[in-house]
Design a protein around this motif. Sequence first.
Motif, PDB file in Angstrom:
ATOM      1  N   LYS A 116     -63.138   7.373  83.871  1.00 23.16           N
ATOM      2  CA  LYS A 116     -62.157   7.905  84.815  1.00 23.16           C
ATOM      3  C   LYS A 116     -62.364   9.401  85.031  1.00 23.16           C
ATOM      4  O   LYS A 116     -61.689  10.013  85.855  1.00 23.16           O
ATOM      5  CB  LYS A 116     -60.745   7.680  84.283  1.00 23.16           C
ATOM      6  CG  LYS A 116     -60.346   6.216  84.128  1.00 23.16           C
ATOM      7  CD  LYS A 116     -60.236   5.514  85.465  1.00 23.16           C
ATOM      8  CE  LYS A 116     -59.773   4.081  85.316  1.00 23.16           C
ATOM      9  NZ  LYS A 116     -59.743   3.380  86.626  1.00 23.16           N
ATOM     10  N   ARG A 117     -63.266  10.000  84.285  1.00 25.01           N
ATOM     11  CA  ARG A 117     -63.427  11.449  84.324  1.00 25.01           C
ATOM     12  C   ARG A 117     -63.856  11.949  85.689  1.00 25.01           C
ATOM     13  O   ARG A 117     -64.470  11.245  86.474  1.00 25.01           O
ATOM     14  CB  ARG A 117     -64.417  11.909  83.249  1.00 25.01           C
ATOM     15  CG  ARG A 117     -65.915  11.792  83.589  1.00 25.01           C
ATOM     16  CD  ARG A 117     -66.416  10.373  83.618  1.00 25.01           C
ATOM     17  NE  ARG A 117     -67.852  10.273  83.731  1.00 25.01           N
ATOM     18  CZ  ARG A 117     -68.523  10.269  84.876  1.00 25.01           C
ATOM     19  NH1 ARG A 117     -67.884  10.413  86.007  1.00 25.01           N
ATOM     20  NH2 ARG A 117     -69.832  10.149  84.885  1.00 25.01           N
ATOM     21  N   LEU A 118     -63.496  13.197  85.965  1.00 18.91           N
ATOM     22  CA  LEU A 118     -63.930  13.889  87.168  1.00 18.91           C
ATOM     23  C   LEU A 118     -65.165  14.708  86.807  1.00 18.91           C
ATOM     24  O   LEU A 118     -65.069  15.632  85.987  1.00 18.91           O
ATOM     25  CB  LEU A 118     -62.821  14.803  87.686  1.00 18.91           C
ATOM     26  CG  LEU A 118     -63.167  15.703  88.872  1.00 18.91           C
ATOM     27  CD1 LEU A 118     -63.373  14.867  90.138  1.00 18.91           C
ATOM     28  CD2 LEU A 118     -62.062  16.742  89.091  1.00 18.91           C
ATOM     29  N   ILE A 200     -56.883  18.418  88.528  1.00 20.74           N
ATOM     30  CA  ILE A 200     -56.397  17.369  87.635  1.00 20.74           C
ATOM     31  C   ILE A 200     -54.919  17.567  87.336  1.00 20.74           C
ATOM     32  O   ILE A 200     -54.116  16.619  87.359  1.00 20.74           O
ATOM     33  CB  ILE A 200     -57.212  17.342  86.329  1.00 20.74           C
ATOM     34  CG1 ILE A 200     -58.665  16.927  86.604  1.00 20.74           C
ATOM     35  CG2 ILE A 200     -56.569  16.402  85.315  1.00 20.74           C
ATOM     36  CD1 ILE A 200     -58.835  15.515  87.098  1.00 20.74           C
ATOM     37  N   GLU A 203     -52.843  16.450  90.230  1.00 23.50           N
ATOM     38  CA  GLU A 203     -52.799  14.991  90.356  1.00 23.50           C
ATOM     39  C   GLU A 203     -51.678  14.415  89.494  1.00 23.50           C
ATOM     40  O   GLU A 203     -50.886  13.582  89.957  1.00 23.50           O
ATOM     41  CB  GLU A 203     -54.135  14.375  89.922  1.00 23.50           C
ATOM     42  CG  GLU A 203     -55.248  14.504  90.923  1.00 23.50           C
ATOM     43  CD  GLU A 203     -56.512  13.792  90.442  1.00 23.50           C
ATOM     44  OE1 GLU A 203     -56.420  12.997  89.467  1.00 23.50           O
ATOM     45  OE2 GLU A 203     -57.580  14.031  91.031  1.00 23.50           O
ATOM     46  N   ASN A 266     -51.233   6.682  82.854  1.00 21.99           N
ATOM     47  CA  ASN A 266     -52.210   6.879  83.937  1.00 21.99           C
ATOM     48  C   ASN A 266     -53.512   7.509  83.439  1.00 21.99           C
ATOM     49  O   ASN A 266     -54.130   8.318  84.115  1.00 21.99           O
ATOM     50  CB  ASN A 266     -51.607   7.750  85.046  1.00 21.99           C
ATOM     51  CG  ASN A 266     -50.353   7.147  85.627  1.00 21.99           C
ATOM     52  OD1 ASN A 266     -50.376   6.030  86.153  1.00 21.99           O
ATOM     53  ND2 ASN A 266     -49.235   7.862  85.523  1.00 21.99           N
ATOM     54  N   HIS A 267     -53.893   7.120  82.203  1.00 19.73           N
ATOM     55  CA  HIS A 267     -55.158   7.565  81.613  1.00 19.73           C
ATOM     56  C   HIS A 267     -55.192   9.073  81.378  1.00 19.73           C
ATOM     57  O   HIS A 267     -56.253   9.694  81.408  1.00 19.73           O
ATOM     58  CB  HIS A 267     -56.345   7.133  82.465  1.00 19.73           C
ATOM     59  CG  HIS A 267     -56.365   5.674  82.771  1.00 19.73           C
ATOM     60  ND1 HIS A 267     -56.731   4.721  81.848  1.00 19.73           N
ATOM     61  CD2 HIS A 267     -56.030   4.998  83.896  1.00 19.73           C
ATOM     62  CE1 HIS A 267     -56.629   3.520  82.393  1.00 19.73           C
ATOM     63  NE2 HIS A 267     -56.203   3.656  83.622  1.00 19.73           N
ATOM     64  N   ARG A 268     -54.026   9.659  81.112  1.00 25.65           N
ATOM     65  CA  ARG A 268     -53.936  11.083  80.781  1.00 25.65           C
ATOM     66  C   ARG A 268     -54.510  11.296  79.386  1.00 25.65           C
ATOM     67  O   ARG A 268     -54.224  10.544  78.450  1.00 25.65           O
ATOM     68  CB  ARG A 268     -52.469  11.506  80.800  1.00 25.65           C
ATOM     69  CG  ARG A 268     -52.230  13.017  80.758  1.00 25.65           C
ATOM     70  CD  ARG A 268     -52.666  13.665  82.033  1.00 25.65           C
ATOM     71  NE  ARG A 268     -51.965  14.930  82.296  1.00 25.65           N
ATOM     72  CZ  ARG A 268     -52.579  16.048  82.629  1.00 25.65           C
ATOM     73  NH1 ARG A 268     -53.900  16.076  82.702  1.00 25.65           N
ATOM     74  NH2 ARG A 268     -51.891  17.128  82.915  1.00 25.65           N
ATOM     75  N   HIS A 315     -61.029   8.875  80.321  1.00 23.71           N
ATOM     76  CA  HIS A 315     -59.738   9.369  80.777  1.00 23.71           C
ATOM     77  C   HIS A 315     -59.874  10.206  82.041  1.00 23.71           C
ATOM     78  O   HIS A 315     -60.965  10.637  82.409  1.00 23.71           O
ATOM     79  CB  HIS A 315     -59.068  10.176  79.661  1.00 23.71           C
ATOM     80  CG  HIS A 315     -58.648   9.334  78.511  1.00 23.71           C
ATOM     81  ND1 HIS A 315     -59.543   8.839  77.583  1.00 23.71           N
ATOM     82  CD2 HIS A 315     -57.429   8.853  78.148  1.00 23.71           C
ATOM     83  CE1 HIS A 315     -58.899   8.091  76.702  1.00 23.71           C
ATOM     84  NE2 HIS A 315     -57.610   8.096  77.024  1.00 23.71           N
ATOM     85  N   ARG A 316     -58.728  10.431  82.683  1.00 22.74           N
ATOM     86  CA  ARG A 316     -58.723  11.222  83.910  1.00 22.74           C
ATOM     87  C   ARG A 316     -58.656  12.697  83.539  1.00 22.74           C
ATOM     88  O   ARG A 316     -57.581  13.294  83.377  1.00 22.74           O
ATOM     89  CB  ARG A 316     -57.537  10.825  84.796  1.00 22.74           C
ATOM     90  CG  ARG A 316     -57.557  11.496  86.178  1.00 22.74           C
ATOM     91  CD  ARG A 316     -58.842  11.171  86.921  1.00 22.74           C
ATOM     92  NE  ARG A 316     -58.887  11.835  88.230  1.00 22.74           N
ATOM     93  CZ  ARG A 316     -59.975  11.914  88.979  1.00 22.74           C
ATOM     94  NH1 ARG A 316     -61.118  11.386  88.555  1.00 22.74           N
ATOM     95  NH2 ARG A 316     -59.936  12.522  90.145  1.00 22.74           N
ATOM     96  N   ASP A 458     -67.393  16.804  91.455  1.00 23.53           N
ATOM     97  CA  ASP A 458     -67.663  15.490  92.046  1.00 23.53           C
ATOM     98  C   ASP A 458     -68.681  15.591  93.184  1.00 23.53           C
ATOM     99  O   ASP A 458     -68.544  14.955  94.229  1.00 23.53           O
ATOM    100  CB  ASP A 458     -66.378  14.846  92.545  1.00 23.53           C
ATOM    101  CG  ASP A 458     -66.490  13.324  92.641  1.00 23.53           C
ATOM    102  OD1 ASP A 458     -67.424  12.755  92.028  1.00 23.53           O
ATOM    103  OD2 ASP A 458     -65.659  12.702  93.332  1.00 23.53           O
TER     104      ASP A 458
END
Length: 529
Positions: A116-118, A200, A203, A266-268, A315-316, A458
């Motif tokens: 999920k990482r940026l 992030i 978001e 939310n994958h925090r 994770h995000r 990204d």
Amino acid sequence: MINDTSKQASQDAIEWALSHGMALKTTPYSAVHTAFSLTPTPISTARYQKLTSSVGLLGKLVHFASEDAEFLNQAIAPITKGDPFFNALLEMHQAIHQPNQQLTHQPNQQESQSAKRLPLLIMRSDFMDDASLGPKLIEFNGIAAGMGPFGQRVHELHKFLQLQAPEAFSEWSTPTTGKLVANHALENLAQGIANATHRINAEFAAIEQSSIDNTTNAPTFLMVVQAGEDNVYDQHLLEHALQSKGIRTIRRTFRELHGKLKTGDNHRLLLDGVGAIDTVYLRAGYQYCDYHANDIISRVCCDALMQTRIFIEKHRVAVNATVSQQLATSKRVQMLLSSMEPCTLTRFGLNIDEAIAVKELLGEMIAVTKDSAAIVANGSNNDWVLKNQGEGGGHCIFGDDILPKLAALQPHEYQAWSLMRRLHPSARATTALTVRKGELQKVDDLISEIGMFTVHIDGKPAIDVKKLEVETLAVEKFDVKPLEVHGVNEQITDKIAYAGYLIRSKSARSTEGGVHSGMGVLDSLVFID
């Protein structure tokens, strides 16, 4: 003979360096200034413009290569038998991108998901300006791509000396010296990281606006560092720049993160005692020892701390460097890319004109095979450099040492090594004066390695630039019409990739040019026309 004027200038410079954080830690309570050149190295406007206008394409190329899982698997698999560390990295990459893998090593898990990482790609592309071929890439640095802050600091030091000690500055400069080449690497790297961090954080602020259990906090940046690191001041300069932008900065080793990371809604990504993390920046992880933890019972050496890195990418959170970025900036991938024709390079997000520009920057590299010894023996011992996949100093073999090393390699190790055509930059036209640990040394054959920083989020350029600022940059640096530089036109975007530079200079007789681990000195650039 070095006169008293030069000695006084060097003492002023040493004190300036120490007072501005241009230092290496020696004990828990003391430091020494980094080695530096008293005056900058010259570069032509054309060479500099070529690098700054093209280097962003290398970042774009590496981003798309890093996100191409099929390409990375095919590229890295042949070297895994000869390089256990890259075997581990490839396994990590595959684990990160397998959506069904369960992350059982951490508590408080939600349903497992793929990465999920940026991707935040902070890359330093290192070049040498060959006397006949022009600037050619030596290597990509996508993990622990540091010393950007030092690059800006030594430029500022040279500005100080030009004003404070003009006689000594003039004496040790080339006769054709013109304007110093501006370097905002510290400011721009901090800006690029801040943009990813705020993205992030925003978001989750939007997602959790109506949530009772709100885990959003001040934008938070986590730097993963090596235990006992002595190159901390370069890192702290970056942290201070981020703090000035309202970002909280945290430092931890992989060992200190083990068992302390959790999953929020939310994958925090959450860190015990800190809260939510927005950006993870790795200044460790490019060698096995960064994952050593003898006090943790693990089925495989280093497995526990490698699982921590895998956990982060699930994770995000903005991450530099992702495992895929580390693989994509390897010598192996560099060799494969350098051997491709421009039309093949368009697979990685480039149009044909961009691919042609990139191809001009890539030096010649070939894989090691059973025939490599004959290739080397048929030429001069200065024609090639033998490289493995290691990062940092001590991983290149030169001259008479190449053939014995090739003879010692086993066939399963061949693919983990490559031969790069050796570059021969012109030395400074005049003798240079360098300063190391308070001692002055004249160098009559100083050559420079040019590191160019880029930042992509990204795959998109991440440095904010207003049109007026770019036009001013064009006029000041190149003395040309504003809309002729870097593709500047009426439709200019508000972001670029190029973030600044790092110059490391050394005697042409020295093979190890690192400032931290070799015989190199920090340096900056000055135009000669």
